[in-house]
Design a protein around this motif. Structure first.
Motif: not given
Length: 616
Positions: A81-83, A133, A443, A458
């Motif tokens: 759910g991260g970048d 995300p 996330g 998230l």
């Protein structure tokens, strides 16, 4: 972090085992070969990526495989759910590109909404700080454009570790232990995934994440089509317009405890996910030291800070000074203060803010700013006036005291306690000369409750926005928060040379600056050694406002590893720097790969214990 910690030996304790040809600063040899090289923050990601290269994949295929593995084996540092921010050099296209996997704020994310909740800052944890995300589409964009493998093949490594298990890092165990009361009292879905009954698992416990593995298997089952590109697009649709987006929207409607000490529901919707996709952009760049050029992501990241710093190094005459001398550390630190002051005043999403980037990266501006540097440490925060503009700085919160030794990272829990997130990184060079430098983050297992049915939470990147309006990085709907994720590519004599990066939040471009200047100083004299530069003592300043909740600053503070000679630290103290010494091996998690003619090279930081380079 609280709880258990890993212990890293100093170079002194490794001398008995070190080959005679290693420099006194080195813990490992620099890897050299001609087939392919990978360096990442976890050995399982590195070996997975190398296996891709051995089986005929290219640098993009390998980096994507590593990226998904890191979501499983470094869950306190990055998650599904991260970048993601990444840079690539494509030999086929003969071009450098930036992949922006940084999602945007929800359509309902307004300053008025937060004011109605009586919040002066975006919380550092929980659903309210979520943006779209971006990591999943970022990795798939890389795979679709520059890769050659099927998504099922690159995802197979992450699914394997999620289903069959992996050894928990000591730092993962410590992160879980730090948030165990939060899990037990407020985040039961996370407790079910991360606790062993009511206790945190121990370091090296064999851990599985079957729900995350099942999510990726379902995405692959829905990723149908007659071509590879169609199958990749179908996977994107399953995530951003299908069952993943639906689960996220349902979950966001429930209020959960966050770093404000209150319960808040999130703002992210399925429409927000469906409207967004990762972008491929041109990088920003800056030449320096006659024959080198650094390439970075744009001002929606902190990337241009390093470009500003290398311009300042030339203007300040850095290359005339001895590496790691008091003058060297002083000039690099003062350059960082000036560049990061400009970050605070001028950086933001250029799609929604007028960022004077051309002026900020110009040689004339660097000379103008360099004139502010004296022999003494600057204790003020002084952004420039590019094109005659008047800077506006945020209200600053003074920190209570020095960072506890070893606790440098990204605070997220606020009133809930102390826990730190951080970041992962991977660099790859293949036998065709393609390069990837990628920094995924967010996330984290401690950032937001696990979403039932998906197995992950998230990210909380919205905490990087300011709620007061009129700044380049003010919260508005559909805007990228100014991320700290900042991978790098470096050219030498106009030829792609090196990929590098590190976790570390606000410190990323400072640790990279110290490493890069060391490598370049070596290179100007003769052969360079990436591992020697990584192993060398590191330093950074916390003079400017932190990007993460609660956004404090420590004016004049200079954090230096104790392996710097005492005489150097005393001289810097005499110049007015407030020197803090956390220990001998506390700063930096750098990795790097390079291509020099037909030779490929790689190195990784020993400080984090799990970072490794592999290659042949």
């Amino acid at each position: 972090m609280g709880g258990r910690r890993s212990r890293i030996q100093s170079s002194d304790s490794l001398d008995h085992f070190a080959p005679r040809e290693l420099s006194p600063l080195q813990t490992r040899p620099e890897l050299n070969g001609s087939f392919g090289m990978v360096a990442s923050t976890h050995w399982l990601a590195s070996t997975s990526a190398m296996n891709v290269l051995e089986r005929g994949g290219n640098a993009a295929d390998a980096a994507v495989a590593a990226g998904f593995v890191m979501q499983i084996v470094e869950p306190h540092l990055c998650g599904p759910g991260g970048d993601l921010v990444a840079l690539t050099w494509s030999g086929r296209e003969q071009a450098t590109s930036v992949i922006c996997g940084q999602g945007v704020s929800p359509a309902a994310a307004t300053a008025e909404h937060f004011a109605g909740l009586s919040l002066g800052l975006v919380p550092g944890s929980g659903p309210l700080a979520a943006v779209v995300p971006g990591a999943f589409d970022g990795w798939l964009s890389m795979l679709a454009r520059w890769g050659t493998w099927e998504l099922a093949d690159v995802l197979a490594y992450a699914i394997h570790y999620a289903e069959t298990g992996f050894p928990l890092l000591a730092t993962t165990s410590a992160a879980i232990d730090a948030v165990r009361p939060l899990f037990l009292g407020h985040w039961p879905t996370s407790a079910a995934v991360w606790l062993d009954g009511t206790e945190a698992p121990a370091p090296k416990d064999w851990w599985r994440l079957p729900a995350t593995g099942a999510t990726y298997r379902r995405i692959l089952a829905e990723a149908t089509g007659t071509t590879r590109e169609q199958r990749i697009q179908a996977a994107r649709d399953a995530f951003y317009r299908g069952f993943v987006a639906e689960a996220i929207e349902r979950f966001q409607a429930t209020a959960w405890r966050d770093s404000s000490g209150e319960d808040h529901a999130g703002l992210l919707t399925g429409d927000d996910l469906a409207a967004w996709s990762a972008s491929v952009e041109a990088p920003v760049s800056a030449p320096f030291a006659d024959r080198y050029t650094v390439f970075k992501a744009g001002p929606w990241s902190q990337g241009p800070v390093l470009a500003q710093q290398v311009r300042l190094f030339d203007a300040l005459g850095l290359w005339d000074h001895e590496v790691r001398s008091p003058d060297w550390v002083h000039l690099i630190t003062e350059a960082a203060k000036l560049a990061f002051a400009d970050r605070e005043a001028w950086y933001g999403d250029p799609d929604h803010a007028d960022v004077p980037l051309g002026r900020l990266l110009s040689a004339d501006y660097a000379r103008e700013r360099a004139a502010l540097v004296s022999e003494l440490a600057d204790l003020d925060l002084r952004p420039g006036h590019p094109d005659g503009r008047v800077p506006r700085l945020p209200h600053l919160t003074a920190a209570a005291g020095p960072e506890p030794a070893g606790e440098l990272g990204e605070p997220t829990l606020g009133k809930l306690g102390t826990a730190r997130g951080d970041t992962c990184h991977v660099d790859v060079v293949d036998r065709w000369g393609n390069l990837v430098s990628a920094t995924p983050s967010g996330g984290w297992l401690q950032s937001s409750p696990v979403i039932p049915g998906l197995g992950f939470g998230l990210g909380t990147r919205a905490q990087m926005f300011y709620l007061d309006q009129g700044r380049p990085n003010s919260l508005r709907p559909g805007v990228r928060p100014r991320t700290t994720l900042t991978p790098s590519l470096v050219f030498r004599d106009g030829v792609p040379w090196m990929a590098m990066g590190t976790p570390g939040g606000d410190q990323q471009d400072q640790w990279q600056a110290a490493f890069l200047t060391d490598v370049v100083a070596q290179d100007r004299r003769g052969p360079n050694d990436l591992q020697a530069a990584i192993d060398a003592p590191l330093f950074h300043t916390t003079h400017f406002p932190a990007s993460f909740y609660p956004r404090d600053s420590r004016r004049g503070e200079l954090v230096m590893e104790s392996r710097f000679p005492e005489a150097v630290r005393e001289e810097l103290t005499r110049r007015g720097h407030r020197v803090v010494v956390p220990g001998p091996w506390r700063l930096g998690r750098l990795t790097a790969v390079a291509k020099e003619g037909g030779r490929l090279k790689a190195a990784a930081d020993p400080r984090s214990a799990q970072a490794y380079a592999v290659g042949r």
